[in-house]
Design a protein around this motif. Structure first.
Motif, mmCIF file in Angstrom:
data_model
loop_
_atom_site.group_PDB
_atom_site.id
_atom_site.type_symbol
_atom_site.label_atom_id
_atom_site.label_comp_id
_atom_site.label_asym_id
_atom_site.label_seq_id
_atom_site.Cartn_x
_atom_site.Cartn_y
_atom_site.Cartn_z
ATOM 1 N N HIS A 66 32.143 -63.680 99.017
ATOM 2 C CA HIS A 66 33.476 -63.275 98.565
ATOM 3 C C HIS A 66 34.141 -62.398 99.637
ATOM 4 C CE1 HIS A 66 36.352 -61.663 95.421
ATOM 5 N NE2 HIS A 66 36.418 -60.709 96.338
ATOM 6 N N GLU A 67 33.400 -61.367 100.072
ATOM 7 C CA GLU A 67 33.959 -60.449 101.078
ATOM 8 C C GLU A 67 34.176 -61.149 102.414
ATOM 9 O OE1 GLU A 67 35.274 -57.509 100.648
ATOM 10 O OE2 GLU A 67 34.749 -57.720 98.540
ATOM 11 N N HIS A 70 37.477 -62.956 102.546
ATOM 12 C CA HIS A 70 38.578 -62.045 102.886
ATOM 13 C C HIS A 70 38.610 -61.819 104.401
ATOM 14 C CE1 HIS A 70 39.721 -60.784 98.898
ATOM 15 N NE2 HIS A 70 38.547 -60.254 98.609
ATOM 16 N N ASN A 160 38.578 -59.737 89.591
ATOM 17 C CA ASN A 160 39.265 -59.337 90.817
ATOM 18 C C ASN A 160 40.743 -59.702 90.818
ATOM 19 O OD1 ASN A 160 37.807 -57.962 93.118
ATOM 20 N ND2 ASN A 160 36.265 -59.402 92.399
ATOM 21 N N ASP A 168 41.896 -57.304 94.319
ATOM 22 C CA ASP A 168 42.519 -58.456 94.976
ATOM 23 C C ASP A 168 43.807 -58.879 94.270
ATOM 24 O OD1 ASP A 168 40.421 -58.432 96.705
ATOM 25 O OD2 ASP A 168 39.261 -59.926 95.606
HETATM 26 ZN ZN LIG Z 1 37.887 -59.342 96.867
#
Ligand SMILES: [Zn+2]
Length: 388
Positions: A66-67, A70, A160, A168
């Motif tokens: 997930h990170e 980004h 999120n 997010d």
């Molecule tokens: Zn995130």
């Protein structure tokens, strides 16, 4: 947030763990063990804990993905990504500099939830391919892991996307407001305010659930709300600070009435004649009118009292070489960053080897307070110039 344990580097991005991660990892493994024990009573204890641990590790990997989404999107849009740290409430990507346009902000923000959704539905589809059917509980170890990971990742994406900055969803909201209003500061203020409101709802809901018998689960929701509230407030304050000090140089607001003391003076004399009489926090130590160091009450306090007679100011001061020095031309915002990064409360302003003044955090905060009490819209008035 700084990571305590470094795991390695991916694509130039440092991956690390914060200590608080271990608390949550243990909690997850533990509750997973309980969950599997109830759902599959025929499994052996060994089997249960192996699967629980494996699932916890895979959950960690999906958080990291997930990170990473980004971060990788940020990289392709020209932003520098320093590190990713996993902590108790998830992960943070440390991206240097903010997005300079709404489009970048949007894609960087939405990349994480998209990754979680893809992982989530991917796991559920795989489980279905292996014969699992909703709503029955998965029977084999592999499907149990896949189903749990599937649901948790979908939940992660949904959580999120809550429109509370700095989640997010809040960033996505901010980018949309930004695209409409064409004003980055205003969009952060609006997103941060909505974030505070959402956080407030979380806290209310958590307390309500706690008193309705949900126990720990309710407290957990309230805790997340409290964390979100704090983060939203910090984002809001950051905009205010940036707006107030944008383009200002240190020379326009440093305090110049800095008292200088001789380096040969004993600490006892320094305390008696200066520290207890002037109430100043910071003194310049000079030798033949050149700055050689700074001394503060904190430095004096570090020396045992019975030694004050025999210790000189020079022995107790922080020498110039160990100080972070700025020049009158330094930007105020850079000075603030330097103070935060080094955990100091004041910075000496030096030009040509002589002390010009001192900038302190408390002084900057007082300026900010004064501005807000006058209700000055930060962008329309000229910056406050002289002080002290
Ligand atoms: Zn995130």
């Amino acid at each position: 947030m700084k990571s305590n344990i470094k795991l390695g580097t991916i694509h130039g991005i440092e991956i690390g763990l914060h200590y608080s991660w271990f608390i949550i990892a243990a909690l997850i493994a533990f509750s997973l063990g309980e969950h599997f024990r109830q759902v599959n009573p025929n499994w052996s204890t060994n089997q249960i804990w192996t699967i629980a641990l494996l699932t916890a590790v895979l959950f960690f990997v999906s958080l990291l993905l997930h990170e990473l989404s980004h971060s990788l999107v940020a990289q392709t849009r020209g932003l520098k990504v320093k590190s990713i740290t996993l902590f108790a409430l998830g992960g943070v990507s440390q991206i240097e500099g903010d997005a300079t346009d709404a489009k970048t902000e949007f894609w960087v923000a939405i990349a994480g939830p998209i990754a979680s959704l893809v992982i989530g539905f991917g796991c559920l589809a795989l489980a279905a391919g292996l014969g699992w059917r909703r709503p029955a509980e998965p029977r084999t170890g592999v499907t149990a892991v896949l189903v749990w990971l599937g649901y948790i990742n979908v939940a992660l994406a949904v959580f999120n996307m809550i429109p509370g900055f700095p989640l997010d969803g809040g960033r996505v909201l901010r980018s949309i407001v930004w695209a409409i209003t064409k004003n980055a500061d205003r969009s952060t203020r609006i997103a941060a305010r909505i974030g505070q409101f959402v956080a407030f709802l979380f806290i209310l809901d958590g307390i309500w659930q706690f008193f309705s018998g949900a126990g720990f689960g309710g407290l957990w929701i309230a805790f997340i709300g409290w964390f979100l509230m704090d983060a939203a407030k910090a984002s809001y304050a950051q905009v205010e600070i940036t707006a107030a000090f944008q383009g200002m140089r240190v020379s326009s607001l440093m305090s110049r009435d800095c008292i200088t003391v001789n380096r040969g003076m004993s600490l006892q004399e320094f305390v008696d004649t200066y520290l207890l009489k002037t109430g100043q926090r910071c003194y310049a130590v000079e030798d033949q009118s050149l700055l050689v160091g700074l001394i503060t009450p904190r430095d004096v306090g570090a020396i045992p009292r019975e030694l004050w007679d025999k210790t000189t100011v020079r022995d107790a001061m922080r020498p110039l070489a160990k100080l972070h020095i700025i020049t009158p031309d330094t930007q105020v915002l850079d000075a603030l960053k330097l103070m935060a990064a080094n955990d100091v409360n004041q910075l000496p302003v030096v030009a040509n080897g002589t002390l010009q003044g001192v900038v302190s955090r408390s002084q900057l905060m007082q300026l900010l307070q004064a501005r807000s009490e006058l209700h000055l819209p930060t962008t329309q008035y000229p910056p406050i110039t002289a002080h002290g």
